[in-house]
Design an enzyme around this catalytic site. Structure first.
Site, short mmCIF file in Angstrom:
data_model
loop_
_atom_site.label_atom_id
_atom_site.label_comp_id
_atom_site.label_asym_id
_atom_site.label_seq_id
_atom_site.Cartn_x
_atom_site.Cartn_y
_atom_site.Cartn_z
CG ASN A 56 -1.78 1.19 1.36
OD1 ASN A 56 -1.82 2.02 0.46
ND2 ASN A 56 -2.48 1.31 2.48
CE LYS A 101 -0.21 3.03 4.79
NZ LYS A 101 -0.14 3.05 6.23
CG HIS A 159 -5.73 1.76 5.42
ND1 HIS A 159 -5.29 2.69 6.33
CD2 HIS A 159 -4.70 0.89 5.22
CE1 HIS A 159 -4.03 2.39 6.66
NE2 HIS A 159 -3.66 1.31 5.99
CD GLU A 209 -2.84 5.31 6.89
OE1 GLU A 209 -2.93 5.38 5.65
OE2 GLU A 209 -1.87 4.80 7.48
CD GLU A 223 -3.24 -2.64 7.37
OE1 GLU A 223 -2.23 -2.92 6.76
OE2 GLU A 223 -3.82 -1.54 7.25
N GLY A 243 2.81 2.34 10.67
CA GLY A 243 3.72 3.47 10.48
C GLY A 243 4.47 3.87 11.73
CB SER A 286 5.73 -1.60 11.84
OG SER A 286 5.30 -0.29 12.12
#
Ligand SMILES: O=C[C@H](O)COP(=O)(O)O
Length: 250
Positions: A10, A12, A96, A98, A166, A172, A212
């Site tokens: 991904n 992003k 996702h 985010e 996730e 991240g 990560s």
């Protein structure tokens, strides 16, 4: 069991044309197992999908990072599932964290998106995962189950769905879940699917881990029985993504 290892990248909201072409070149030159062994799907920003699709080695596929919840029309700024299909984009990432956190996508909205995308012929990487507060409160599985339930209520056929676990606290942050932590949630999630969907779907659906993942930690994670692959963010922009693709190869 026969669940083919799956590695998603991904990207992003990253990249310029030059950078994207450089990543594609690295991917094209990388030594990876055959597509019978590992399914590789990279997800550039929308605007780079055509160039990536046209330049990427044939056995790798592409995914969009999102799509609209229903048929296209007067929805400024959105991209519809039909457009992705029209461009020959086979996959889409939905739910996702985010987007859930920054754009307020609810469980129900994500469930609707998954159902609509599948109905248009897209394959879906559906993301679930808890925040640090939720983990510390002991509600990891309640959160993950509620997110999955909202999808399960809207779909019948799971054959084109990959579930991505996730944990938000691992995304991240460099703070990867331990192999035991990942395995624990993956096994519970598989159990949830067994009870609430069917034993067959539970056996065949890939549950991949994201948060990560790097070349350094991927092998140990990949060795867990219920970890069927990865959704990689930061490291998918780097040459080490090739090592991650190779994680399951013995
Ligand atoms: O979709 C990918 C995940 O958000 C993981 O991102 P990360 O590998 O940069 O932690």
């Amino acid at each position: 069991m026969g669940r083919k290892f799956f590695v998603g990248g991904n990207w992003k909201c990253n990249g310029t044309t030059d950078q994207v072409e450089k990543i594609v070149k690295t991917l094209n030159e990388g030594n990876v197992p055959s597509s019978d062994v590992v399914e590789v799907v990279v997800s550039p920003p929308y605007v780079f999908l055509p160039v990536v699709k046209s330049q990427l080695r044939q056995e790798f596929q592409v995914a969009a990072q999102n799509c609209w919840v229903k048929k296209g029309g007067a929805f400024t700024g959105e991209i519809s599932a039909e457009m992705l299909v029209n461009l020959g984009v086979p996959w889409v990432i939905l739910g996702h964290s985010e987007r859930r956190a920054l754009l307020g996508e609810s469980n129900e909205f994500v469930g609707d998106k998954v159902a609509f995308a599948l109905s248009q012929g897209l394959k879906v990487i559906a993301c679930v995962g808890e925040t640090l507060e939720e983990r510390e409160a002991g509600s990891t599985m309640d959160v993950v189950a509620a997110q999955t339930k909202a999808i399960a209520e809207k779909i019948k056929d799971w054959s084109n769905v990959v579930l991505a676990y996730e944990p938000v606290w691992a995304i991240g942050t460099g703070k990867v879940a331990t192999p035991a932590q990942a395995q624990e949630v993956h096994a519970s999630l598989r159990d949830w699917v067994k009870i609430n969907v069917s034993p067959e779907v539970s056996e065949s659906t890939r549950i991949i881990y994201g948060g990560s993942v790097t070349a350094a930690n991927c092998k140990e994670l990949a060795a867990q029985p219920d970890v069927d692959g990865f959704l990689v963010g930061g490291a998918s922009l780097k040459p080490e993504f090739i090592d991650i693709i190779n994680a399951a190869a013995v």
